[in-house]
Design a protein around this motif. Structure first.
Motif, PDB file in Angstrom:
ATOM      1  N   LYS A  13     -33.628 -31.933-113.942  1.00 57.39           N
ATOM      2  CA  LYS A  13     -35.035 -31.934-114.345  1.00 57.39           C
ATOM      3  C   LYS A  13     -35.554 -30.534-114.662  1.00 57.39           C
ATOM      4  CE  LYS A  13     -36.044 -36.066-111.705  1.00 57.39           C
ATOM      5  NZ  LYS A  13     -36.805 -36.650-110.603  1.00 57.39           N
ATOM      6  N   GLY A  14     -34.670 -29.533-114.593  1.00 59.41           N
ATOM      7  CA  GLY A  14     -35.064 -28.172-114.933  1.00 59.41           C
ATOM      8  C   GLY A  14     -35.626 -27.363-113.779  1.00 59.41           C
ATOM      9  N   ARG A  15     -35.686 -27.948-112.596  1.00 62.06           N
ATOM     10  CA  ARG A  15     -36.187 -27.222-111.428  1.00 62.06           C
ATOM     11  C   ARG A  15     -35.042 -26.464-110.776  1.00 62.06           C
ATOM     12  NH1 ARG A  15     -38.591 -32.506-108.913  1.00 62.06           N
ATOM     13  NH2 ARG A  15     -36.401 -32.524-108.392  1.00 62.06           N
ATOM     14  N   LYS A  16     -35.360 -25.317-110.188  1.00 59.49           N
ATOM     15  CA  LYS A  16     -34.342 -24.568-109.447  1.00 59.49           C
ATOM     16  C   LYS A  16     -34.272 -25.114-108.031  1.00 59.49           C
ATOM     17  CE  LYS A  16     -33.665 -20.231-111.691  1.00 59.49           C
ATOM     18  NZ  LYS A  16     -33.444 -18.832-111.470  1.00 59.49           N
ATOM     19  N   ARG A  17     -33.046 -25.456-107.638  1.00 61.01           N
ATOM     20  CA  ARG A  17     -32.811 -25.972-106.295  1.00 61.01           C
ATOM     21  C   ARG A  17     -31.653 -25.230-105.661  1.00 61.01           C
ATOM     22  NH1 ARG A  17     -31.917 -32.198-106.702  1.00 61.01           N
ATOM     23  NH2 ARG A  17     -31.482 -31.844-104.508  1.00 61.01           N
ATOM     24  N   LEU A  18     -31.638 -25.232-104.348  1.00 63.18           N
ATOM     25  CA  LEU A  18     -30.546 -24.606-103.617  1.00 63.18           C
ATOM     26  C   LEU A  18     -29.302 -25.486-103.737  1.00 63.18           C
ATOM     27  CD1 LEU A  18     -29.929 -22.167-101.842  1.00 63.18           C
ATOM     28  CD2 LEU A  18     -30.457 -23.568 -99.859  1.00 63.18           C
ATOM     29  N   ALA A  19     -28.202 -24.894-104.153  1.00 64.71           N
ATOM     30  CA  ALA A  19     -26.973 -25.658-104.379  1.00 64.71           C
ATOM     31  C   ALA A  19     -25.779 -24.906-103.811  1.00 64.71           C
ATOM     32  CB  ALA A  19     -26.775 -25.891-105.866  1.00 64.71           C
ATOM     33  N   ARG A  20     -24.777 -25.680-103.461  1.00 66.63           N
ATOM     34  CA  ARG A  20     -23.494 -25.120-103.041  1.00 66.63           C
ATOM     35  C   ARG A  20     -22.559 -25.169-104.239  1.00 66.63           C
ATOM     36  NH1 ARG A  20     -25.405 -28.017 -98.857  1.00 66.63           N
ATOM     37  NH2 ARG A  20     -25.332 -27.071 -96.793  1.00 66.63           N
ATOM     38  N   VAL A  21     -21.833 -24.096-104.464  1.00 65.15           N
ATOM     39  CA  VAL A  21     -20.871 -24.037-105.565  1.00 65.15           C
ATOM     40  C   VAL A  21     -19.492 -23.860-104.941  1.00 65.15           C
ATOM     41  CG1 VAL A  21     -20.171 -22.854-107.666  1.00 65.15           C
ATOM     42  CG2 VAL A  21     -22.594 -23.025-107.092  1.00 65.15           C
ATOM     43  N   TYR A  22     -18.594 -24.775-105.271  1.00 62.08           N
ATOM     44  CA  TYR A  22     -17.220 -24.732-104.788  1.00 62.08           C
ATOM     45  C   TYR A  22     -16.296 -24.461-105.970  1.00 62.08           C
ATOM     46  CZ  TYR A  22     -19.068 -27.096-100.651  1.00 62.08           C
ATOM     47  OH  TYR A  22     -19.776 -27.415 -99.531  1.00 62.08           O
ATOM     48  N   GLY A  23     -15.231 -23.718-105.728  1.00 55.71           N
ATOM     49  CA  GLY A  23     -14.251 -23.434-106.765  1.00 55.71           C
ATOM     50  C   GLY A  23     -12.941 -24.139-106.465  1.00 55.71           C
ATOM     51  N   PHE A  24     -12.172 -24.390-107.519  1.00 53.90           N
ATOM     52  CA  PHE A  24     -10.854 -25.015-107.367  1.00 53.90           C
ATOM     53  C   PHE A  24      -9.991 -24.596-108.542  1.00 53.90           C
ATOM     54  CE2 PHE A  24     -13.552 -27.922-109.680  1.00 53.90           C
ATOM     55  CZ  PHE A  24     -12.763 -28.354-110.732  1.00 53.90           C
ATOM     56  N   GLU A  25      -8.710 -24.879-108.448  1.00 50.22           N
ATOM     57  CA  GLU A  25      -7.766 -24.571-109.515  1.00 50.22           C
ATOM     58  C   GLU A  25      -7.050 -25.849-109.930  1.00 50.22           C
ATOM     59  OE1 GLU A  25      -5.316 -21.489-107.800  1.00 50.22           O
ATOM     60  OE2 GLU A  25      -6.564 -19.964-108.742  1.00 50.22           O
ATOM     61  N   PHE A  26      -6.761 -25.934-111.231  1.00 49.74           N
ATOM     62  CA  PHE A  26      -6.070 -27.096-111.768  1.00 49.74           C
ATOM     63  C   PHE A  26      -5.056 -26.633-112.795  1.00 49.74           C
ATOM     64  CE2 PHE A  26      -9.552 -26.307-114.612  1.00 49.74           C
ATOM     65  CZ  PHE A  26      -9.062 -26.604-115.874  1.00 49.74           C
ATOM     66  N   THR A  27      -4.164 -27.532-113.180  1.00 50.47           N
ATOM     67  CA  THR A  27      -3.166 -27.225-114.185  1.00 50.47           C
ATOM     68  C   THR A  27      -2.985 -28.428-115.107  1.00 50.47           C
ATOM     69  OG1 THR A  27      -0.930 -26.409-114.587  1.00 50.47           O
ATOM     70  CG2 THR A  27      -1.198 -27.965-112.786  1.00 50.47           C
ATOM     71  N   VAL A  28      -2.540 -28.120-116.306  1.00 51.80           N
ATOM     72  CA  VAL A  28      -2.240 -29.165-117.284  1.00 51.80           C
ATOM     73  C   VAL A  28      -0.732 -29.311-117.397  1.00 51.80           C
ATOM     74  CG1 VAL A  28      -2.523 -29.892-119.676  1.00 51.80           C
ATOM     75  CG2 VAL A  28      -4.326 -28.600-118.555  1.00 51.80           C
TER      76      VAL A  28
ATOM     77  N   LEU B 131      -5.318 -34.311-115.221  1.00 48.93           N
ATOM     78  CA  LEU B 131      -5.062 -32.946-114.779  1.00 48.93           C
ATOM     79  C   LEU B 131      -4.550 -32.999-113.346  1.00 48.93           C
ATOM     80  CD1 LEU B 131      -8.383 -31.293-115.985  1.00 48.93           C
ATOM     81  CD2 LEU B 131      -6.183 -31.275-117.156  1.00 48.93           C
ATOM     82  N   GLU B 132      -3.877 -31.942-112.950  1.00 46.28           N
ATOM     83  CA  GLU B 132      -3.369 -31.872-111.577  1.00 46.28           C
ATOM     84  C   GLU B 132      -4.187 -30.859-110.793  1.00 46.28           C
ATOM     85  OE1 GLU B 132       0.657 -30.650-109.112  1.00 46.28           O
ATOM     86  OE2 GLU B 132       0.763 -30.892-111.276  1.00 46.28           O
ATOM     87  N   LEU B 133      -4.811 -31.310-109.710  1.00 47.45           N
ATOM     88  CA  LEU B 133      -5.570 -30.431-108.831  1.00 47.45           C
ATOM     89  C   LEU B 133      -4.574 -29.660-107.975  1.00 47.45           C
ATOM     90  CD1 LEU B 133      -8.278 -29.487-107.624  1.00 47.45           C
ATOM     91  CD2 LEU B 133      -8.118 -31.414-106.060  1.00 47.45           C
ATOM     92  N   LEU B 134      -4.612 -28.347-108.063  1.00 42.07           N
ATOM     93  CA  LEU B 134      -3.655 -27.529-107.313  1.00 42.07           C
ATOM     94  C   LEU B 134      -4.152 -27.308-105.892  1.00 42.07           C
ATOM     95  CD1 LEU B 134      -2.772 -24.942-110.066  1.00 42.07           C
ATOM     96  CD2 LEU B 134      -1.414 -26.870-109.293  1.00 42.07           C
ATOM     97  N   ASP B 135      -3.258 -27.258-104.979  1.00 50.06           N
ATOM     98  CA  ASP B 135      -3.499 -26.985-103.563  1.00 50.06           C
ATOM     99  C   ASP B 135      -4.357 -28.049-102.879  1.00 50.06           C
ATOM    100  OD1 ASP B 135      -2.132 -24.581-104.026  1.00 50.06           O
ATOM    101  OD2 ASP B 135      -3.996 -23.525-104.480  1.00 50.06           O
ATOM    102  N   GLU B 136      -4.769 -29.105-103.617  1.00 46.62           N
ATOM    103  CA  GLU B 136      -5.599 -30.176-103.052  1.00 46.62           C
ATOM    104  C   GLU B 136      -6.747 -29.590-102.228  1.00 46.62           C
ATOM    105  OE1 GLU B 136      -5.226 -33.610-103.420  1.00 46.62           O
ATOM    106  OE2 GLU B 136      -3.786 -33.056-104.972  1.00 46.62           O
ATOM    107  N   ASN B 137      -7.466 -28.622-102.820  1.00 44.95           N
ATOM    108  CA  ASN B 137      -8.458 -27.888-102.061  1.00 44.95           C
ATOM    109  C   ASN B 137      -9.608 -27.445-102.953  1.00 44.95           C
ATOM    110  OD1 ASN B 137      -9.612 -26.555 -99.930  1.00 44.95           O
ATOM    111  ND2 ASN B 137      -8.314 -24.771-100.097  1.00 44.95           N
ATOM    112  N   VAL B 138     -10.811 -27.402-102.388  1.00 46.20           N
ATOM    113  CA  VAL B 138     -11.948 -26.731-103.003  1.00 46.20           C
ATOM    114  C   VAL B 138     -12.404 -25.669-102.011  1.00 46.20           C
ATOM    115  CG1 VAL B 138     -12.715 -28.666-104.424  1.00 46.20           C
ATOM    116  CG2 VAL B 138     -13.605 -28.429-102.131  1.00 46.20           C
ATOM    117  N   ALA B 139     -12.839 -24.530-102.531  1.00 41.33           N
ATOM    118  CA  ALA B 139     -13.244 -23.420-101.677  1.00 41.33           C
ATOM    119  C   ALA B 139     -14.701 -23.060-101.949  1.00 41.33           C
ATOM    120  CB  ALA B 139     -12.362 -22.206-101.939  1.00 41.33           C
ATOM    121  N   PHE B 140     -15.454 -22.828-100.902  1.00 36.90           N
ATOM    122  CA  PHE B 140     -16.850 -22.447-101.038  1.00 36.90           C
ATOM    123  C   PHE B 140     -16.934 -21.091-101.735  1.00 36.90           C
ATOM    124  CE2 PHE B 140     -20.672 -20.361 -99.390  1.00 36.90           C
ATOM    125  CZ  PHE B 140     -21.625 -21.276 -99.773  1.00 36.90           C
TER     126      PHE B 140
END
Length: 129
Positions: free
Chosen positions: A62-77, A43-52
């Motif tokens: 393990k099923g425990r809730k933990r604080l996590a950061r989620v980043y978004g990105f765009e790709f193309t086929v 796949l091709e990662l667009l903009d070579e970037n991930v955004a918070f």
């Protein structure tokens, strides 16, 4: 004069700068992980970037809730359409990468060379006694 209040504000600013510096390093790790994942799936990662996107409590392995950061990105086929993806990180460790449904390009084998029977007979004439 340097007071205790001034020292508190200075330490608060230094802690904020250190937190931002640390987050930038985590974003770079997420970007490298996404680049490797996209390359492995062709796949091709667009903009070579991930955004918070957000800071959230997410279930870990393990099923425990933990604080996590989620980043978004765009790709193309195909290069025509953009598709969304996200990566979840617990600190410096990547939890999982999620990709939106996308079309899969099927590699078709090269077409077989078709030979007309009359042409083949002409090329492979046998001597008749």
């Amino acid at each position: 004069m340097f007071t205790l209040g001034n020292m508190f504000v200075l330490m608060l600013l230094a802690a904020g700068c250190a937190w931002l510096w640390h987050n930038h390093g985590l974003r770079e790790k997420a970007l490298e992980r996404v680049k490797r994942h996209c390359a492995s799936l062709d796949l091709e990662l667009l903009d070579e970037n991930v955004a918070f996107k957000r800071l959230a409590f997410v279930h870990d392995g393990k099923g425990r809730k933990r604080l996590a950061r989620v980043y978004g990105f765009e790709f193309t086929v195909t290069g025509e359409q953009r598709h969304q993806g996200s990566i979840t990180q617990f600190g410096a460790h990547s939890a999982h990468i999620e990709l939106a449904p996308y079309p899969i390009q099927i590699q078709t084998p090269p077409s077989a060379h078709v030979v007309e029977m009359s042409q083949w007979r002409q090329e492979h004439k046998r001597w008749k006694p």
